[in-house]
Design a protein around this motif. Structure first.
Motif, mmCIF file in Angstrom:
data_model
loop_
_atom_site.group_PDB
_atom_site.id
_atom_site.type_symbol
_atom_site.label_atom_id
_atom_site.label_comp_id
_atom_site.label_asym_id
_atom_site.label_seq_id
_atom_site.Cartn_x
_atom_site.Cartn_y
_atom_site.Cartn_z
ATOM 1 N N TYR A 62 0.829 -1.202 0.000
ATOM 2 C CA TYR A 62 0.000 0.000 0.000
ATOM 3 C C TYR A 62 0.865 1.255 0.000
ATOM 4 O O TYR A 62 0.634 2.195 -0.772
ATOM 5 N N THR A 95 2.835 1.705 -3.273
ATOM 6 C CA THR A 95 1.966 2.300 -4.299
ATOM 7 C C THR A 95 1.779 3.785 -4.053
ATOM 8 O O THR A 95 1.826 4.596 -4.985
ATOM 9 N N ASP A 141 -5.351 -5.540 5.206
ATOM 10 C CA ASP A 141 -5.313 -6.815 4.484
ATOM 11 C C ASP A 141 -4.154 -7.702 4.914
ATOM 12 O O ASP A 141 -4.285 -8.926 4.926
ATOM 13 N N SER A 194 -5.983 -4.585 -1.280
ATOM 14 C CA SER A 194 -4.668 -4.901 -1.837
ATOM 15 C C SER A 194 -4.773 -5.954 -2.929
ATOM 16 O O SER A 194 -5.763 -6.697 -3.014
ATOM 17 N N PRO A 195 -3.752 -6.062 -3.791
ATOM 18 C CA PRO A 195 -3.758 -7.110 -4.813
ATOM 19 C C PRO A 195 -3.914 -8.512 -4.220
ATOM 20 O O PRO A 195 -4.611 -9.354 -4.792
ATOM 21 N N ARG A 248 -7.517 -8.970 -3.214
ATOM 22 C CA ARG A 248 -8.316 -9.089 -4.440
ATOM 23 C C ARG A 248 -8.188 -10.501 -5.014
ATOM 24 O O ARG A 248 -9.191 -11.111 -5.413
ATOM 25 N N ASP A 249 -6.977 -11.036 -5.032
ATOM 26 C CA ASP A 249 -6.777 -12.404 -5.519
ATOM 27 C C ASP A 249 -7.560 -13.404 -4.678
ATOM 28 O O ASP A 249 -8.178 -14.337 -5.206
ATOM 29 N N THR A 278 -11.992 -1.035 0.177
ATOM 30 C CA THR A 278 -10.850 -0.675 -0.656
ATOM 31 C C THR A 278 -10.412 0.776 -0.478
ATOM 32 O O THR A 278 -11.225 1.699 -0.555
ATOM 33 N N GLN A 300 -13.445 -8.602 -9.570
ATOM 34 C CA GLN A 300 -12.890 -8.487 -10.926
ATOM 35 C C GLN A 300 -13.001 -7.060 -11.464
ATOM 36 O O GLN A 300 -12.195 -6.655 -12.302
ATOM 37 N N THR A 307 -9.577 -2.333 -10.017
ATOM 38 C CA THR A 307 -8.228 -2.304 -10.560
ATOM 39 C C THR A 307 -7.237 -2.490 -9.420
ATOM 40 O O THR A 307 -7.314 -1.789 -8.408
ATOM 41 N N ALA A 308 -6.311 -3.436 -9.574
ATOM 42 C CA ALA A 308 -5.307 -3.672 -8.538
ATOM 43 C C ALA A 308 -4.367 -2.477 -8.445
ATOM 44 O O ALA A 308 -4.165 -1.746 -9.402
ATOM 45 N N TRP A 309 -3.797 -2.263 -7.255
ATOM 46 C CA TRP A 309 -2.847 -1.167 -7.072
ATOM 47 C C TRP A 309 -1.687 -1.307 -8.051
ATOM 48 O O TRP A 309 -1.201 -2.380 -8.318
#
Length: 314
Positions: free
Chosen positions: A39, A42, A217, A242-243, A246-247, A261, A309, A312-314
């Motif tokens: 985080y 980014t 996260d 976070s990515p 999200r995954d 988010t 989905q 948008t990932a960081w």
């Protein structure tokens, strides 16, 4: 503005670039809490890009990580002043302890823009709406538990962002008399390791944990490991987007309900916009700097397995 040649920053990925801001380069410093956290990585990258977009290519950005250590962060701010920076961006290790150092530096003419966490005496504050983040996360947790069960809050470093997330969560849960917060005292240190340790302890200490609110996260990812190891039926809600979270949601991993988010790109852009306005105002003798103090709250959105989905990932 001070004239200086571009010098590469402390971290290679931050880089440095050459800029025509009043025929001189802007020098900025940023002290964040933890550069092992994606985080903050980014956030710094976004800040660098926005500084370049706003001021041109001759930007020098100095980067430090306090590791949530207050004396270390005070030294970092003093180093920025010694480097004659034009702007300081700060993710405070402690909102109030950092106040005297912030007020002293601001009084000497160097503005400090608090981002992500409040800092007493800052020129301006730009943060996630952390109360709202905690509220929507725990509304989602309540819904996932069908408004009944035992909830564990895994807390973290007592900075304003964490405190407000927990307050927002508790505010949301008060609406549901059959949801019981069994503890909010465990400090997961905002890390995977801390989340794992806190959750493992809680699973031994409490006979039934139906849901967990983790303050970020990374804490949630650690808690997930402990839940899997114990083969427990415990649901997780978090804050960050976070990515990795999200995954987990896209994969529909068993424990994950969602995460509120944050938008570090938006935070960095807003911080630079306010900083640029501050610099421009210095040419106006009629401007009252105290009246320019402002606070911006950036709202969060709830990410779940159903909509992950689309984020948008960081």
């Amino acid at each position: 503005m001070r004239t200086s040649k571009a010098i590469c920053g402390l971290l290679l990925f931050i880089g440095c670039v050459l800029s025509p801001w009043s025929q001189a380069g802007v020098v900025a410093g940023i002290s964040v809490s933890d550069l092992t956290n994606p985080y903050f990585v980014t956030m710094v990258r976004s800040l660098r890009d926005e500084l370049q977009t706003t001021f041109g290519d001759d930007v020098r950005l100095l980067v430090r990580s306090s590791a949530y250590n207050h004396p270390r962060q005070v030294r970092q701010l003093e180093e920025f002043v010694a480097e004659k920076v034009d702007l300081i961006f700060l993710v405070a290790s402690d909102e109030y302890k950092i106040g005297p150092a912030v007020k002293n530096i601001v009084s000497q003419g160097t503005p400090i823009f608090a981002i992500d966490v409040r800092a007493s005496g800052a020129t301006a504050t730009i943060t996630t709406d952390n109360m709202q983040a905690g509220e929507i996360a725990c509304e989602g947790l309540a819904s996932g538990l069908k408004t009944q069960g035992n909830i564990l809050i895994i807390n973290g470093p007592q900075v304003s962002s964490v405190i407000e997330r927990v307050e927002g969560c508790k505010l949301a849960l008060k609406q549901y008399p059959h949801l019981v917060v069994i503890s909010d005292s465990l400090n997961g240190t905002a890390s995977i390791e801390g989340g794992l340790e806190s959750m493992a302890y809680a699973l031994q200490a409490y006979s039934q944990i139906d849901g967990v609110f983790a303050i970020n996260d990374r804490t949630a990812l650690g808690a997930e490991q402990a839940i899997v190891q114990a083969n427990a039926n415990t649901l997780i809600m978090s804050v960050d987007g976070s990515p990795a979270a999200r995954d987990a949601l896209i994969q529909k991993r068993k424990s994950w309900l969602g995460t509120a988010t944050q938008f570090p790109d938006a935070m960095s852009k807003e911080a630079v916009k306010i900083a640029a306005h501050w610099l421009e105002s210095q040419d106006d003798v009629d401007v009252d700097v105290d009246e320019m103090r402002t606070e911006v709250l950036i709202p969060t959105k709830l990410m779940t397995p159903n909509n992950a989905q689309s984020f948008t990932a960081w």
